[in-house]
Motif scaffolding. Structure first.
Motif, short mmCIF file in Angstrom:
data_model
loop_
_atom_site.label_atom_id
_atom_site.label_comp_id
_atom_site.label_asym_id
_atom_site.label_seq_id
_atom_site.Cartn_x
_atom_site.Cartn_y
_atom_site.Cartn_z
N LEU A 57 0.83 -1.20 0.00
CA LEU A 57 0.00 0.00 0.00
C LEU A 57 0.87 1.26 0.00
O LEU A 57 0.62 2.20 -0.76
CB LEU A 57 -0.93 0.00 1.21
N HIS A 58 1.88 1.28 0.83
CA HIS A 58 2.80 2.41 0.91
C HIS A 58 3.43 2.67 -0.46
O HIS A 58 3.49 3.82 -0.93
CB HIS A 58 3.87 2.15 1.96
N ASP A 59 3.89 1.61 -1.12
CA ASP A 59 4.51 1.75 -2.44
C ASP A 59 3.52 2.30 -3.47
O ASP A 59 3.87 3.14 -4.30
CB ASP A 59 5.07 0.41 -2.92
N GLU A 60 2.27 1.83 -3.42
CA GLU A 60 1.25 2.31 -4.36
C GLU A 60 0.95 3.79 -4.14
O GLU A 60 0.78 4.54 -5.10
CB GLU A 60 -0.03 1.49 -4.24
N SER A 73 -3.12 7.72 9.27
CA SER A 73 -4.47 8.16 8.91
C SER A 73 -4.95 7.47 7.65
O SER A 73 -6.12 7.09 7.53
CB SER A 73 -4.52 9.68 8.73
N LEU A 74 -4.05 7.29 6.68
CA LEU A 74 -4.40 6.58 5.47
C LEU A 74 -4.85 5.16 5.80
O LEU A 74 -5.85 4.67 5.26
CB LEU A 74 -3.20 6.53 4.51
N LEU A 75 -4.14 4.50 6.71
CA LEU A 75 -4.51 3.14 7.10
C LEU A 75 -5.89 3.11 7.76
O LEU A 75 -6.69 2.21 7.49
CB LEU A 75 -3.46 2.55 8.04
N ARG A 76 -6.18 4.09 8.61
CA ARG A 76 -7.50 4.15 9.24
C ARG A 76 -8.59 4.32 8.18
O ARG A 76 -9.63 3.66 8.24
CB ARG A 76 -7.56 5.29 10.25
N CYS A 77 -8.34 5.18 7.21
CA CYS A 77 -9.32 5.40 6.15
C CYS A 77 -9.50 4.16 5.29
O CYS A 77 -10.61 3.86 4.85
CB CYS A 77 -8.94 6.61 5.31
N CYS A 78 -8.42 3.41 5.06
CA CYS A 78 -8.53 2.14 4.34
C CYS A 78 -9.47 1.20 5.07
O CYS A 78 -10.28 0.51 4.44
CB CYS A 78 -7.16 1.49 4.20
N CYS A 79 -9.37 1.17 6.38
CA CYS A 79 -10.25 0.32 7.19
C CYS A 79 -11.71 0.73 7.01
O CYS A 79 -12.59 -0.13 6.87
CB CYS A 79 -9.87 0.40 8.67
N LEU A 80 -11.97 2.02 7.02
CA LEU A 80 -13.35 2.51 6.85
C LEU A 80 -13.89 2.16 5.46
O LEU A 80 -15.03 1.72 5.32
CB LEU A 80 -13.41 4.01 7.08
N ILE A 81 -13.07 2.35 4.44
CA ILE A 81 -13.49 2.02 3.08
C ILE A 81 -13.76 0.53 2.97
O ILE A 81 -14.80 0.11 2.44
CB ILE A 81 -12.42 2.46 2.06
N TYR A 82 -12.86 -0.29 3.51
CA TYR A 82 -13.02 -1.74 3.46
C TYR A 82 -14.30 -2.17 4.16
O TYR A 82 -15.09 -2.94 3.62
CB TYR A 82 -11.80 -2.42 4.07
N ARG A 83 -14.52 -1.68 5.36
CA ARG A 83 -15.72 -2.04 6.11
C ARG A 83 -16.97 -1.56 5.39
O ARG A 83 -17.98 -2.28 5.35
CB ARG A 83 -15.69 -1.46 7.53
#
Length: 112
Positions: A57-60, A73-83
């Motif tokens: 994800l970091h590389d992308e 924060s990006l990781l937290r938002c990824c969790c929200l999008i995924y859920r």
């Protein structure tokens, strides 16, 4: 309604720091336990270990934006999008979610 949120177990929102390898360097990321749980689920859904998923994800993000600002924060938002996408998928195929949209776009592209 507040009891639903206030009544959650304190260990779900307790911060945890984990060391991960990102961009060839070991770094520490601090997130709440609930987010780590979702990230582990998300990584498994992608067929990756948590470390590989986070690094990928970091590389992308680097490729798309040239820099990674506030990765936690990006990781937290990824969790929200995924859920949100998982919830939308449970409702049915017409539910608006990014996974559903991506699937529809892939179907259209295949049909062309």
């Amino acid at each position: 309604m507040c009891r639903i949120f206030a009544g959650q177990a304190p260990d779900t929102y307790e911060s945890q720091t984990r060391s991960v390898r990102v961009g060839g360097h070991t770094t520490s990321i601090r997130l709440e336990a609930a987010f780590w749980n979702v990230l582990e689920e998300l990584a498994a859904h992608q067929g990756m270990s948590l470390g590989k998923f986070v690094s990928h994800l970091h590389d992308e993000v680097l490729q798309l934006h040239g820099e990674v600002r506030n990765f936690a924060s990006l990781l937290r938002c990824c969790c929200l999008i995924y859920r949100g996408d998982i919830q939308a998928a449970a409702v049915g195929p017409v539910a608006p979610g990014r996974l559903a949209q991506a699937g529809a776009q892939a179907s259209l592209a295949a049909a062309e």
